[in-house]
Design a protein around this motif. Structure first.
Motif, short mmCIF file in Angstrom:
data_model
loop_
_atom_site.label_atom_id
_atom_site.label_comp_id
_atom_site.label_asym_id
_atom_site.label_seq_id
_atom_site.Cartn_x
_atom_site.Cartn_y
_atom_site.Cartn_z
N TRP A 253 -40.63 -16.60 37.25
CA TRP A 253 -39.29 -16.68 38.19
C TRP A 253 -39.53 -17.60 39.49
O TRP A 253 -38.88 -18.29 39.89
N ASP A 257 -37.45 -21.00 40.42
CA ASP A 257 -37.11 -21.25 41.56
C ASP A 257 -37.52 -22.23 42.43
O ASP A 257 -36.78 -23.00 42.95
N ARG A 260 -35.91 -25.33 39.82
CA ARG A 260 -34.28 -25.18 39.65
C ARG A 260 -33.60 -26.35 38.78
O ARG A 260 -33.04 -27.29 39.10
N SER A 283 -33.01 -16.69 28.30
CA SER A 283 -32.32 -16.05 29.47
C SER A 283 -32.65 -16.38 30.71
O SER A 283 -32.01 -16.54 31.71
N ALA A 284 -33.99 -16.79 30.87
CA ALA A 284 -34.59 -16.98 32.28
C ALA A 284 -34.01 -18.64 32.57
O ALA A 284 -33.51 -18.68 33.57
N ARG A 286 -31.41 -20.00 31.43
CA ARG A 286 -30.00 -20.11 31.51
C ARG A 286 -29.77 -19.51 33.03
O ARG A 286 -28.65 -19.62 33.54
N ALA A 287 -30.41 -18.34 33.25
CA ALA A 287 -30.18 -17.72 34.50
C ALA A 287 -30.65 -18.53 35.69
O ALA A 287 -29.98 -18.37 36.85
N SER A 288 -31.38 -19.70 35.43
CA SER A 288 -31.75 -20.43 36.52
C SER A 288 -30.76 -21.46 36.82
O SER A 288 -30.69 -22.00 37.77
N GLY A 289 -29.80 -21.38 35.82
CA GLY A 289 -28.54 -22.45 35.89
C GLY A 289 -28.34 -23.58 35.14
O GLY A 289 -27.95 -24.78 35.31
N TYR A 444 -26.53 -20.55 22.50
CA TYR A 444 -26.97 -19.33 22.62
C TYR A 444 -28.13 -18.91 21.75
O TYR A 444 -28.38 -19.39 20.96
#
Length: 444
Positions: A253, A257, A260, A283-284, A286-289, A444
């Motif tokens: 993460w 971060d 990005r 998932s990580a 996609r969660a980062s944008g 997905y």
């Protein structure tokens, strides 16, 4: 070829035989050798990090099909492995890794006639399996690896191919910046030899063209990614090549971060035995944008970047995503059309007996109604639905496209299929406008 580079290949061969002769040349000798090399030829290499000023490259254009104003980075579909082809705006070419097998036909198909910089991120077969063939086929000016030998026949063949091409100049992978025409390629610091296994000594590269930045990570795992974050060398990156094929250890993460990324490309083989990419990594990302593209589903993925930071992502001959330096175009499910696309793939009960239990959703992010008659929604296997004339996506509204049969009411539409379309284990939904242009991609 300067003395330090020549000696490096001899050390690799000797190390494989168990008789490595001493240590590498001193930093002073390496600098002297590099300066001598620069003085004797036109080399696309900056001076060492302590020096200032740009060393001009004099590599002539040799790929006229590439626009002069665009950097193109193509992630080749080589199965379970990596091969990243870089075309600089002036026509210079770099190849980072060469997949597990013969990629010469692929490179010829992309117009490659010579390679200015060839990089082996680390000596695993899925990254260097095709490299000897590349060296034996194309003129290569510079070769870089992490300096760590391996015991495999694949690695020995690569060394033999390099020995047979003494005109290739070896470049050590210490922190420095190479100039590929107008494009800068920064080599990030490696972990010390002997402190970790091969994946975590992958050569990590930062590719910069004006306001556009790409991060190429080899098979870096948690230890190397943490090391790079700790060194403060991870830049904000528009594009990230997923570390280690989207493995569970291919992200942290803290790394995401720092980087990005807006676009992540995963190079992986179809139905590979490792299960790459792993759900946690997907998932990580996609969660980062980021928008995620995968060679196992999308084939070759090409990113074209302009100096002002604008970029497009294409696969299968279609542009799938557009973005700019201000990130005005959202990545992933929301595309430049101002529409968010998603898929509910797992229907209650048996999917094939309940095809209307799975559906796609189009959600408007716009303040205006959109006429969508003639637009088409397709899965990866090219099962498609075309919206009828007069169909409207209301401002801020949502539409549903069910797989089975039913009567359309302006909000719910039906593909008319008798069995499930959307793969529960992952699929790609693509929305096209009436001209066939890609508007939104949801993976997905």
């Amino acid at each position: 070829m300067s003395w330090p580079e020549t000696r490096r290949w001899r050390q690799c061969r000797a190390a494989w035989r168990g008789t490595a002769p001493g240590t590498l040349a001193s930093v002073l000798n390496a600098v002297v050798g590099l300066l001598a090399l620069l003085a004797s030829s036109s080399v696309p290499v900056h001076a060492p990090p302590s020096a200032t000023g740009r060393v001009p490259a004099a590599v002539p254009p040799h790929h006229p099909g590439v626009p002069d104003s665009a950097l193109r980075i193509t992630f080749l579909d080589v199965g379970q492995g990596d091969a990243v082809l870089i075309h600089a705006p002036g026509g210079q070419v770099a190849l980072v890794d060469a997949g597990p097998g013969d990629i010469v036909p692929l490179l010829r198909g992309f117009g490659v006639t010579r390679i200015d910089l060839l990089v082996a991120t680390h000596p695993h077969a899925d990254h260097i399996g095709g490299m000897a063939g590349v060296i034996e086929t194309f003129p290569v000016r510079f070769h870089m690896d992490n300096g760590q030998p391996h015991t495999t026949a694949t690695y020995r063949r690569l060394l033999a191919a390099l020995d047979a091409r003494p005109q290739i100049t070896y470049l050590e992978a210490y922190p420095r910046t190479l100039a590929l025409g107008e494009v800068d390629i920064e080599v990030l610091p490696l972990l010390p030899p002997g402190t970790t296994e091969l994946n975590d000594r992958s050569i990590a590269l930062v590719v910069r063209y004006g306001s556009f930045t790409a991060f190429l990570s080899g098979d870096s795992g948690v230890r190397q990614l943490s090391h790079l974050v700790g060194q403060g060398v991870v830049p904000r990156a528009t594009l990230l090549k997923a570390p280690h094929h989207g493995s569970d250890d291919g992200y942290t993460w803290e790394f995401l971060d720092a980087a990005r990324p807006r676009v992540v490309v995963i190079s992986a083989g179809r139905n590979n035995r490792y299960g790459h990419p792993r759900p946690a990594a997907l998932s990580a990302f996609r969660a980062s944008g980021a928008t995620v593209f995968r060679t196992d589903r999308h084939g070759h993925v090409s990113v074209a970047a302009r100096e002002n930071g604008d970029y497009t992502v294409a696969y299968g001959g279609q542009v799938a995503l557009r973005g700019d330096a201000t990130d005005a175009v959202s990545a992933g499910a929301a595309g430049g059309a101002g529409i968010r696309l998603s898929v509910h793939a797992d229907a209650p009960g048996n999917d094939h007996r309940n095809p209307n239990g799975e559906y796609a959703v189009l959600e408007s992010l716009s303040s205006e109604d959109r006429m969508i008659g003639g637009w088409t929604l397709c899965d990866l296997a090219n099962h498609c639905f075309t919206f009828p004339a007069g169909a409207v996506l209301a401002a801020g509204g949502r539409l549903f496209v069910h797989t089975g049969s039913g009567s359309a009411d302006g909000t719910r539409y039906y593909m008319g299929r008798r069995q499930a379309v959307w793969n529960n284990r992952g699929d790609t939904a693509t929305l096209y406008d009436g001209t066939g242009a890609v508007l939104v991609v949801f993976d997905y």
